[in-house]
Motif scaffolding. Structure first.
Motif, mmCIF file in Angstrom:
data_model
loop_
_atom_site.group_PDB
_atom_site.id
_atom_site.type_symbol
_atom_site.label_atom_id
_atom_site.label_comp_id
_atom_site.label_asym_id
_atom_site.label_seq_id
_atom_site.Cartn_x
_atom_site.Cartn_y
_atom_site.Cartn_z
ATOM 1 N N ILE A 78 0.781 -1.206 0.126
ATOM 2 C CA ILE A 78 -0.101 0.058 -0.150
ATOM 3 C C ILE A 78 0.824 1.314 -0.057
ATOM 4 N N ASN A 79 2.136 1.052 0.413
ATOM 5 C CA ASN A 79 3.188 2.349 0.186
ATOM 6 C C ASN A 79 4.004 2.087 -0.598
ATOM 7 N N VAL A 80 4.014 2.728 -1.762
ATOM 8 C CA VAL A 80 4.955 2.882 -2.865
ATOM 9 C C VAL A 80 5.908 4.148 -3.133
ATOM 10 N N GLU A 81 6.976 4.202 -2.627
ATOM 11 C CA GLU A 81 7.694 5.540 -2.736
ATOM 12 C C GLU A 81 7.824 6.053 -4.168
ATOM 13 N N THR A 82 7.884 7.139 -4.444
ATOM 14 C CA THR A 82 7.878 7.977 -5.840
ATOM 15 C C THR A 82 8.747 7.182 -7.078
ATOM 16 N N GLU A 83 9.928 6.837 -6.608
ATOM 17 C CA GLU A 83 10.804 6.146 -7.310
ATOM 18 C C GLU A 83 11.004 4.997 -7.103
ATOM 19 N N ALA A 84 10.056 4.094 -6.411
ATOM 20 C CA ALA A 84 10.184 2.717 -6.078
ATOM 21 C C ALA A 84 10.588 1.951 -7.311
ATOM 22 N N PHE A 85 10.027 2.141 -8.583
ATOM 23 C CA PHE A 85 10.433 1.262 -9.814
ATOM 24 C C PHE A 85 11.180 2.019 -10.536
ATOM 25 N N LEU A 86 11.854 2.901 -10.103
ATOM 26 C CA LEU A 86 13.118 3.695 -11.113
ATOM 27 C C LEU A 86 14.125 2.704 -11.291
ATOM 28 N N GLY A 87 14.078 2.550 -12.701
ATOM 29 C CA GLY A 87 15.500 1.745 -13.193
ATOM 30 C C GLY A 87 15.103 0.116 -13.224
ATOM 31 N N CYS A 88 13.899 0.013 -12.761
ATOM 32 C CA CYS A 88 13.464 -1.580 -12.589
ATOM 33 C C CYS A 88 13.273 -2.048 -14.143
ATOM 34 N N SER A 89 13.760 -3.152 -14.238
ATOM 35 C CA SER A 89 13.517 -3.937 -15.644
ATOM 36 C C SER A 89 13.164 -5.293 -15.389
ATOM 37 N N VAL A 90 11.964 -5.736 -15.968
ATOM 38 C CA VAL A 90 11.525 -7.031 -15.630
ATOM 39 C C VAL A 90 10.713 -7.693 -17.089
ATOM 40 N N VAL B 113 0.933 5.214 -9.981
ATOM 41 C CA VAL B 113 2.399 5.539 -9.358
ATOM 42 C C VAL B 113 2.858 6.570 -10.549
ATOM 43 N N ARG B 114 4.003 7.379 -10.023
ATOM 44 C CA ARG B 114 4.425 8.256 -11.189
ATOM 45 C C ARG B 114 5.371 7.500 -11.900
ATOM 46 N N ILE B 115 6.141 6.500 -11.479
ATOM 47 C CA ILE B 115 7.122 5.812 -12.290
ATOM 48 C C ILE B 115 6.924 4.225 -12.093
ATOM 49 N N VAL B 116 7.034 3.586 -13.440
ATOM 50 C CA VAL B 116 6.603 2.314 -13.577
ATOM 51 C C VAL B 116 7.869 1.644 -13.893
ATOM 52 N N PRO B 117 8.089 0.265 -13.929
ATOM 53 C CA PRO B 117 9.062 -0.400 -14.447
ATOM 54 C C PRO B 117 9.351 -0.148 -16.125
#
Length: 467
Positions: A406-418, A431-435
């Protein structure tokens, strides 16, 4: 005989008259007990003590007091012609006796109070700790003590170390010879207890004897009965630690124990193939603090990791740049993965996050360039993801974000590749940033694809499927 008695009475009378005359000149008179102390001086043992000498004055007098020693702290007060000379004698930390004096100045005239203090019945060793190899041998301990010294091993049932003899080698100096058996197991610790003139000496803990473990096998299991003991059980011999290829810890550990784990890791790529390491913490519990169970033995760790404040937490940066870490199994009851906990673990291929984990903090897996799998199950209790937590600089095969998050920081997925991102939210969080969307399949719960395609930023995924 009668003549001698008369002479003594006359002398006593003369002394009393002289004292009375002197007091009259000073303008004060001492109580009977205080007068006796003034005449004989103050003799004190090594402990701190406060002595009060009472005196009386018929009128206002000018009084001051001082001492020639810092360990004697005198003061004087007068209230309604009742005076008190208070003398505080500090504890003697040394084994030698010492002497000093208090100077009382009354109406310009001086009264001297002589003070003597005995030495402390302590034992002072030349070292706090003696580190021994695993081989059989002898240890020589040099100590200082005031009196006849005897020594024994603590605990009394210690079977691997024994006092051979205690020898006087000069004024207040002794040599204690200790025999030590060869160690066939983990590191171990004992201590020395002393007696002076047959009485138990006052001593700080120790000195302690710490014997290194025998040569480690490539596959090693260590059971910790109490937290904070790994630095003794595993020893300080880096070359011996380098024998370990697979380490399993069973029991309770704390901040002190992470120091030993850090010693297993390398930060230079060229040594990775020579010293790969697998760690199994599945049967470990991590507790707060950095206490150790050997304080009574006199052991103080030479290094400490920052104190862990939360139970069941992999602390901040603990495995930072551990380039030879090939595999790690986390504690089953783990709740928190600390900030940058696995940052730079370049050769870590996969990691399973236990279901009880509630927080993965910022940059937890930052720059883990070889990481292919971060496994979170749909039963996970994960609720919080920090900034760049999954910025591995690699492409993860699968990543599951459970519905409990329930708590996702603004840049939680910054730089995430999947390759495949599994989201379990029935109602997606904005969310502002997605993978990274390129080459990524977004897998969502049945009946929610349309919602995701209309939700800010999740709509950027070209391939959204239900599962």
């Amino acid at each position: 005989m009668r003549q001698l008695l008369k002479i003594l009475l006359v002398l006593i009378s003369m002394i009393m008259m002289a004292c009375h005359s002197e007091e009259s000149e000073l303008g004060i008179s001492w109580s009977q007990e205080s007068a006796r102390v003034l005449q004989s001086g103050i003799k004190n043992d090594y402990e701190r003590k406060i002595i009060v000498l009472d005196f009386y004055t018929d009128n206002q007098v000018d009084v001051s007091v001082s001492s020639n020693e810092t360990w004697i702290k005198p003061s004087v007060t007068i209230n309604n012609r009742n005076g008190k000379l208070t003398i505080e004698i500090m504890e003697n930390p040394g084994i030698s006796s010492r002497e000093g004096e208090v100077t009382l100045v009354v109406q310009g005239k001086t009264v001297i109070v002589n003070i003597s203090q005995t030495g402390s019945p302590k034992v002072f060793a030349d070292k706090d700790s003696y580190y021994l190899k695993s081989d059989k041998g002898n240890v020589v301990v040099h100590v200082k003590a005031n009196g006849k010294l005897s020594a024994e091993i603590y605990p009394a049932n210690c079977e691997w170390a024994r006092v051979i003899k205690t020898t006087s080698c000069g004024d207040n100096e002794y040599v204690v010879n200790i025999g030590v058996d060869k160690n066939e197991g983990l590191g171990r610790i004992a201590s020395l207890n002393f007696k002076i003139d047959g009485k138990t000496a006052i001593q700080d803990c120790g000195p302690c004897l710490i014997q290194e473990p025998t040569t480690f096998a490539e596959k090693t299991t260590i059971v910790t009965k109490k937290p904070g003991c790994l630095q003794v059980l595993m020893g300080n011999d880096i070359e011996n630690l380098r024998h370990i290829r697979s380490l399993k810890l069973v029991g309770v550990i704390n901040g002190l124990d992470f120091i030993m784990l850090k010693k297993l890791f390398l930060d230079k790529e060229e040594s990775v193939e020579q010293y790969p390491i697998n760690i199994d913490l599945s049967e470990c519990s991590i507790i707060a603090g950095n206490k150790n169970p050997f304080e009574y033995f006199g052991w103080l760790p030479s290094t400490t990791f920052e104190e862990i404040f939360m139970y069941d937490e992999i602390p901040t940066g603990i495995f930072n740049n551990a380039v030879n870490l090939k595999q790690i199994v986390l504690p089953n009851n783990l709740k928190i993965v600390g900030r940058s906990a696995f940052r730079g673990c370049r050769n870590l291929k996969a990691i399973n996050i236990p279901d009880y984990v509630e927080e993965i903090n910022s940059k937890a897996f930052y720059n883990c360039v070889g990481l292919e799998e971060i496994n979170l199950t749909s039963n996970s209790c994960l609720s919080s993801i920090g900034n760049q937590a999954f910025n591995t600089k690699s492409v993860l095969k699968d990543l599951t974000i459970p519905a409990t998050v329930i708590n996702v920081e603004t840049e939680a997925f910054l730089g995430c590749s999947v390759s495949k991102l599994h989201l379990k939210w029935q109602e997606p969080l904005e969310v502002r940033i997605v993978p990274k969307t390129e080459g990524c399949t977004l897998c969502v719960p049945k009946g929610t694809a349309a919602i995701y395609r209309s939700t800010l930023n999740w709509l950027k995924f070209q391939n959204i499927i239900e599962e």
